[in-house]
Design a protein around this motif. Structure first.
Motif, short mmCIF file in Angstrom:
data_model
loop_
_atom_site.label_atom_id
_atom_site.label_comp_id
_atom_site.label_asym_id
_atom_site.label_seq_id
_atom_site.Cartn_x
_atom_site.Cartn_y
_atom_site.Cartn_z
N TYR A 219 -10.72 -1.41 -64.63
CA TYR A 219 -10.49 -0.08 -64.05
C TYR A 219 -10.16 0.96 -65.12
O TYR A 219 -9.32 0.73 -65.99
N GLY B 213 -9.77 4.45 -64.05
CA GLY B 213 -9.25 5.63 -63.37
C GLY B 213 -10.18 6.11 -62.26
O GLY B 213 -11.33 5.69 -62.15
N GLY B 214 -9.64 6.99 -61.41
CA GLY B 214 -10.44 7.57 -60.33
C GLY B 214 -10.66 6.61 -59.18
O GLY B 214 -9.84 5.75 -58.88
N LYS B 215 -11.82 6.75 -58.54
CA LYS B 215 -12.19 5.92 -57.39
C LYS B 215 -13.30 4.97 -57.82
O LYS B 215 -14.42 5.38 -58.06
N VAL C 233 -8.36 3.18 -55.81
CA VAL C 233 -8.30 4.64 -55.66
C VAL C 233 -7.03 5.14 -56.34
O VAL C 233 -5.92 4.86 -55.88
N ASP C 234 -7.19 5.87 -57.44
CA ASP C 234 -6.06 6.42 -58.19
C ASP C 234 -5.01 5.35 -58.50
O ASP C 234 -3.81 5.57 -58.33
N GLY C 235 -5.46 4.18 -58.92
CA GLY C 235 -4.56 3.12 -59.33
C GLY C 235 -4.08 2.21 -58.22
O GLY C 235 -3.37 1.24 -58.49
N GLU D 191 -16.74 6.95 -57.48
CA GLU D 191 -17.12 7.68 -58.69
C GLU D 191 -17.67 6.73 -59.76
O GLU D 191 -18.47 7.13 -60.60
#
Length: 285
Positions: free
Chosen positions: A116, A118-120, A136-138, A190
């Motif tokens: 991961y 970041g982001g979605k 989603v956002d962590g 994303e």
């Protein structure tokens, strides 16, 4: 320094990471450079896994365990028996078996967390079956999309390892591209990470897709103990509307009655109103 090294530096404890798969169990520990593995298979029970891992990890020091489990997980425990392994996973005491605290997530979720940025992000793992996770956002949002209806079966029936053997690489790749397109349209990520042992068989990748390293499960396990993998809170069984109604029905704060009582005490008492005298009836003469 790679992602696994950074994750291990941030971990506050020595962690043994266990990636449980349908064909192999792979392990890694804080401070070690090489993974170790053993064969799993459709007959492996939780007790056999724990015993085998303890023997496999001999000589490694660890005081916490992170497990990637091939099935749904709730509260660091399996919520259902695995499809591609033996019985006895639900209700097994993993902390007792390893002699230390254990954190558990779905195996796809652990691999997703390791890749991961970041982001979605949507993670799709093409291995024995199909692993799916959204971050989603962590916040980890493990999902079980593999057994949703698709064509004449499920997604896993067309993109899992058995499908690859049945259809061949070219036709399997077309089904994979179609499944990715459908999930992308539904979830609008994303970033899309494709993992699992069979992801490398894909040719041209669909838009927004990248291949994740097969070793991403290990930094994902270290991140679980470093606090990087917040998990989505469990949904309440009580509907939101009922929650709102119950909140409205709650009694007022105890401060309110006290303030009202003080106000009444401070206000001067009003004089009692005098009743007007009744008019006397006229007496007849």
């Amino acid at each position: 320094m790679n992602g696994g090294d950074r994750a291990r530096e941030k971990a506050a404890v020595n962690v043994l990471v266990i990636d449980v798969g349908g064909s192999h169990v792979k392990i890694m520990a804080t401070g070690q450079a090489d993974e170790r593995r053993m064969v799993s298979g459709p007959a492996m029970t939780a007790a056999q896994m724990a015993s085998g891992v303890r023997a496999l990890a001999r000589g490694w020091k660890y005081d916490a365990v992170a497990i990637g489990y091939p099935g749904p997980v709730a509260h660091d425990m399996p919520a259902a028996e695995p499809v591609n392994l033996g019985p006895g996973w639900v209700g097994f005491d993993y902390a007792k078996a390893f002699g230390c605290p254990v954190r558990m997530v779905n195996d796809a979720a652990m691999q997703a967390l390791g890749g991961y940025n970041g982001g979605k992000m949507l993670f799709l793992g093409f291995g024995t079956g199909l692993g799916t996770t959204l971050i989603v956002d962590g916040v980890l949002v493990p999902m079980e999309l593999a057994h949703l209806p698709y064509r004449k079966g499920t997604f896993e029936d067309y993109v899992g390892e058995r499908a690859l053997l049945r259809f061949g690489n070219r036709k399997w790749g077309k089904y994979v591209a179609d499944v990715i397109a459908r999930l992308t349209a539904a979830l609008e990520p994303e970033d899309i990470v494709l993992g699992g042992g069979n992801a490398a068989r894909l040719g041209d990748l669909p838009p927004r897709c990248r291949i994740g390293a097969n070793t991403n499960a290990f930094p994902g396990g270290f991140r679980l103990w470093a606090g990087a993998g917040r998990r989505a809170p469990a949904q309440s069984a009580t509907p939101k509307r009922a929650d709102a109604e119950s909140a409205q029905a709650k009694p007022a704060s105890p401060k309110a009655p006290k303030a009202a009582a003080a106000k009444r005490k401070a206000a001067p008492a009003k004089p009692a109103a005098k009743r007007a005298p009744r008019a006397r009836r006229a007496t007849r003469s």
